[in-house]
Scaffold this active site. Structure first.
Site, PDB file in Angstrom:
ATOM      1  N   HIS A 210       0.849  -1.204   0.000  1.00  0.00           N
ATOM      2  CA  HIS A 210       0.000   0.000   0.000  1.00  0.00           C
ATOM      3  C   HIS A 210       0.875   1.241   0.000  1.00  0.00           C
ATOM      4  CE1 HIS A 210       0.759  -0.801   4.269  1.00  0.00           C
ATOM      5  NE2 HIS A 210       0.544   0.475   4.493  1.00  0.00           N
TER       6      HIS A 210
ATOM      7  N   ASP B 140       5.979   4.347   4.980  1.00  0.00           N
ATOM      8  CA  ASP B 140       6.795   3.276   5.576  1.00  0.00           C
ATOM      9  C   ASP B 140       6.740   1.996   4.737  1.00  0.00           C
ATOM     10  OD1 ASP B 140       4.120   3.071   6.384  1.00  0.00           O
ATOM     11  OD2 ASP B 140       4.621   1.986   8.217  1.00  0.00           O
TER      12      ASP B 140
ATOM     13  N   HIS C 188      -7.528  -0.752   5.390  1.00  0.00           N
ATOM     14  CA  HIS C 188      -6.468  -0.059   6.113  1.00  0.00           C
ATOM     15  C   HIS C 188      -6.764   1.434   6.017  1.00  0.00           C
ATOM     16  CE1 HIS C 188      -2.688   0.596   7.979  1.00  0.00           C
ATOM     17  NE2 HIS C 188      -2.024   0.978   6.917  1.00  0.00           N
TER      18      HIS C 188
ATOM     19  N   ASP D 285       0.571  -8.429  10.759  1.00  0.00           N
ATOM     20  CA  ASP D 285       0.559  -7.132  11.437  1.00  0.00           C
ATOM     21  C   ASP D 285       0.262  -7.378  12.919  1.00  0.00           C
ATOM     22  OD1 ASP D 285       0.130  -4.481  12.202  1.00  0.00           O
ATOM     23  OD2 ASP D 285      -1.637  -4.165  10.943  1.00  0.00           O
TER      24      ASP D 285
ATOM     25  N   GLY E 297      -5.814   2.331  11.775  1.00  0.00           N
ATOM     26  CA  GLY E 297      -5.925   1.543  10.560  1.00  0.00           C
ATOM     27  C   GLY E 297      -5.515   0.094  10.773  1.00  0.00           C
ATOM     28  N   HIS E 298      -5.242  -0.250  12.023  1.00  0.00           N
ATOM     29  CA  HIS E 298      -4.698  -1.581  12.313  1.00  0.00           C
ATOM     30  C   HIS E 298      -5.659  -2.412  13.157  1.00  0.00           C
ATOM     31  CE1 HIS E 298      -0.621  -0.704  10.770  1.00  0.00           C
ATOM     32  NE2 HIS E 298      -0.903   0.527  11.135  1.00  0.00           N
TER      33      HIS E 298
END
Lengths: 556, 556
Positions: A71, A75, A141, A195, A367-368
């Site tokens: 994405h 990062d 996300h 994640d 977003g996690h």
């Protein structure tokens, strides 16, 4: 490495948050997943960005078949502009991600060299890259068009979730591809790379839509201008602001380079809809009353040069805030940014503006995935082994406990660090060796010139400043011709109203006098060391400080 | 200032958190409330402590009748050791607070000069100090023996809450003195000076006892040693650890100077009870099994030299942690400390220890009032006017909204800054003027030698380092005799594999050559400026950095 074995090496993004990059390697081929950048830690003074150390890849460039990007966050893509010239493999990405990468490669004058291959996850493509077959799957996300990858390797199927959450009501209507994840589970997943950064949160992460509800309440009550600071890549939030503005007959201006870029790309590619034409230019805003205006601005993390900070400091050309204005800081500070963010919030309150921030309303959601979502991902994919990524050590440890509670044996969950060389085969996942992986610092326009020694010096200078002592000595005799002269920066020679400089000069001079004529060779360079030691201990005794001493002995 | 008017000036602790000190002044008399210190902000590089600027008091020393201290926290008593010699008034405090002050004054060799007058709040003393009568009242807070003050002045009754919460079940059994607060309300309160730092929290702050419940759960499950990091002054928490340890047949060792001091003073004065003798020395701990041991340590805010940090870095002589150990970080990071605290938590997890911290359990509660308690304080005292203190601008603003909702007219709630001179009389509270109040920095053993200019230099050196350029010129002609020589620290002269030093030297040398012989006077000192400007722009063009340039021109 035996025939069916696969190597997995993280060069960033594990036991840390930032600069995500890992590679999978067989005897013949390498593929890379993500190529991100990181932001400096507190003690990395003067550093702008940190890149993954790709020495290992540089030595194996001929084997690199492809770079797969999950994405468009910095990062995950931010390293490409610096590192692609050393990788030179085709880049695979979704359409929006490709658009954002293009902006970066264009700025770096690499766009004509790099090949970006766009895939559409809804078509369920199977991308062949040497010994690997990569199947992207959609995830929710905080940026649209995010994917994870199912990677079929000679050692089995590896599922990499990338950054994800399970938003039941995503703003763009695109759900995580539960079906494909379930299929992977049916096929048999050797390894889940998950994640884990939001594992501290129990339950489920709220949908991005709840932020839209807060906006609605604030818009309904705001008497004047509304200024919203958020992450430049949070297209879903920009969409919600556009929609809310349309309902309240307001117009929207975007301010800040990264935000303007992202909004332009997302609009061109159809990821951002403005059916009512509420997006206007700053110039057009001048003709509108305050209660018809919304500004979306950069700087929600307190970045000193971004728009929000400049507004708070009354240093922005177009926007000054005060009584009647409403500012929404639509983000929570990333650890390390709290002080700068709160300083700005305090300044905004001081200006008389109404300020809505995380302590007052639901202005941001992560977003996690939270704990329940992380467990559900394990349940969907039913992996033999797991590597938690995209978290610091505390996240890795908490995720491990969570996965154990979900039924995965503890010995099959691996705490991995940057540079660990993992070998994956029939027998399982093992750490084989540890590469020597360093930091690569970006400073201004240059990469890799800042060393750890330079950072140590900066830290010393920052704490105690420096004292420079210059002296001319006779080349033959070592007798002092002129000096010692003392210049200081960041250090005060005054103590209790007395300037210590003359006394220090006398002290150094008598030390030098004692040395004069003692050398036949006429090599007086050792006097520098003597000056440093003499001055350092003399100053420490009087000030309890250790400024950096810079002696300079010139022989005439 | 008219006869019945009173001046109120905050020299710290308002629109900021830290270095609390305010003064009340009539024509004849001054009293001071608290004398705290502050900790440096991120950009105050190399600074150890910050003190209130007491220039105003120094000029009026003869008027100072007394210093009243609310409680024994550093931000309320820490300034005494540095500033008392300029104030020289008797110090009023409760017994425990007096004990903690004595430790500091003793270290500063001031104990034989200073007079500490102990009062017992339960006796409801009325302390006369010039034009003022001070009535202390007990409050709950995160250190025992905390009080606020009802201060009768010629302009009416001022109630200063100091730091408070309404703990319904305080560990020491001592409740806030609601009765006296109610009496103040009956008498008529002119001005309420209220704590507001925890106003972001809705409802009521939990009782300190809930932390004891967490301890109980952790102690019941911990297989090996337990290490608990908390604030050194949190005597109630130490008490709960002692009590829990006794129940689980563990012994308790305290590590860290400030903690050991506080525990010693609190035990001597009867504020800490150890009926089962569980407190033991580090030496005695050596003979006990891990599952019989609890260590209470300093460093819960990530302070690099404190015990917890040293344990995490495997740099502590007596304690190393690993598998089987349980570490409780019984604090939440104060804004600005997040990075260091989480770094330590990550290191502890990495060592294999079980780590319990704020995201996982209720290991800390605030010592400050939440919204409901703040409103209740207003209801008890029914003030005419309010000044919120002990908070930053966002806290002041949120408190103001809260007080307005509680029925206080907005114009009677005053947002005050350090140095505002408030005049209080029949008519109300007004800001009359603004004093010029600066920062006083403590660095090592010295006070006030670090100036803002020095801090600016440190910041510049921290970001970009320095380049020193030394040259010897002929006194008569200005011709270069030796040099230019270049020395750098914190700055790299390398770009893309090339050392820029020779080229820079050539560039500076030709500039100097052009100047040689142009001056009759033989004054070449202006060459320093020329070197600085030449080198700065030459380097910026090549590196986009602005290192500090230090030219040194020696005339021979």
């Amino acid at each position: 490495m035996s025939g069916a074995a696969v190597r997995l090496i993280f060069l960033g993004g594990i036991a840390e948050v930032g600069k995500n990059l890992f590679l999978l390697e067989t005897e013949r081929d390498i593929i890379i997943v993500d190529c991100g950048l990181g932001f400096p830690e507190e003690d990395q003074l003067g550093i702008d960005l940190v890149l993954p150390d790709i020495s290992y890849l540089r030595e194996r460039r001929a084997k690199i078949r492809a770079i797969f990007i999950t994405h468009g966050h910095e990062d995950h893509i931010g390293g490409l502009a610096y590192l692609w010239p050393d990788l030179r493999a085709p880049i695979y990405a979704t359409r929006l991600t490709a658009g954002l990468i293009e902006v970066k490669l264009k700025e770096a004058k690499l766009l004509d060299q790099a090949e970006i291959r766009v895939f559409e996850p809804d078509e369920r493509p199977r991308i062949e890259a040497g010994d690997f077959t990569v199947e992207p799957f959609r995830v929710c996300h905080s940026i649209p068009d995010s994917v994870g990858f199912g990677i079929t390797t000679p050692a089995g199927l590896i599922v990499h979730t990338s950054d994800f959450k399970f938003d039941p009501t995503p703003v763009d209507g695109k759900q995580t591809d539960f079906e494909l994840l379930g299929q992977f589970g049916d096929r048999g997943v050797k390894l889940l790379v998950s994640d884990c950064v939001h594992v501290e949160a129990t339950g489920t992460t709220p949908s991005e839509r709840v932020v839209g509800e807060t906006y609605d309440q604030v818009f309904a009550a705001a008497p004047g201008r509304i200024i919203i600071a958020t992450f430049a890549s949070l297209i879903a939030r920009v969409q919600q602001i556009i929609d809310t503005a349309a309902r309240y007959d307001r117009r929207v201006v975007t301010l800040g380079r990264s935000l303007e870029n992202n909004v332009r790309v997302a609009t061109e590619l159809g990821y951002l809809q403005d059916p009512n034409g509420v997006l206007i230019s700053p110039r057009a805003a001048k003709d509108l009353d305050d209660n018809r205006l919304v500004y979306i601005v950069t700087g929600s993390q307190g970045e000193p040069m971004a728009v929000l900070s400049r507004i708070a400091n009354r240093d922005h050309r177009e926007v000054t805030v005060g009584e009647g204005d409403t500012v929404i800081v639509s983000a929570t500070p990333i650890p390390g940014n709290e002080t700068s963010v709160f300083r700005i919030i305090n300044q905004l309150f001081r200006s008389g503006a109404e300020v809505i921030y995380s302590a007052r309303a639901l202005v941001h959601v992560s977003g996690h995935a939270s704990q329940d979502e992380l467990v559900r991902m394990i349940e969907l994919t039913r992996p033999e082994e797991i590597i938690p990524t995209h978290g610091e050590h505390r996240h890795l440890a908490l995720y491990t406990d969570l996965a154990v509670a979900a039924g995965i044996p503890r010995e099959r969950i691996h705490t991995v660090e940057i540079g660990d060389v993992l070998e994956i085969d029939e027998a399982g996942v093992r750490i084989r060796e540890q590469l020597d992986v360093g930091y690569v610092y970006v400073e201004g326009v240059t990469i890799g010139t800042v060393t750890d020694e330079i950072l140590r010096d900066r830290k010393a200078l920052a704490n105690d400043g420096m004292v420079m002592i210059v002296v001319n000595v006779d080349r033959e005799t070592g007798l002092v011709m002129t000096g010692p002269d003392v210049v200081t920066r960041g250090f005060s020679m005054h103590r209790n109203g007395t300037d210590l400089t003359p006394e220090l000069c006398d002290h150094v001079a008598s030390m030098l006098e004692a040395h004069a004529g003692t050398q036949d060779s006429g090599d007086w360079s050792y006097l520098g060391r003597e000056i440093r030691e003499t001055a350092a201990s003399w100053l420490y005794a009087r000030t309890r400080r250790r400024p950096m001493i810079l002696p300079m002995v010139l022989e005439i």
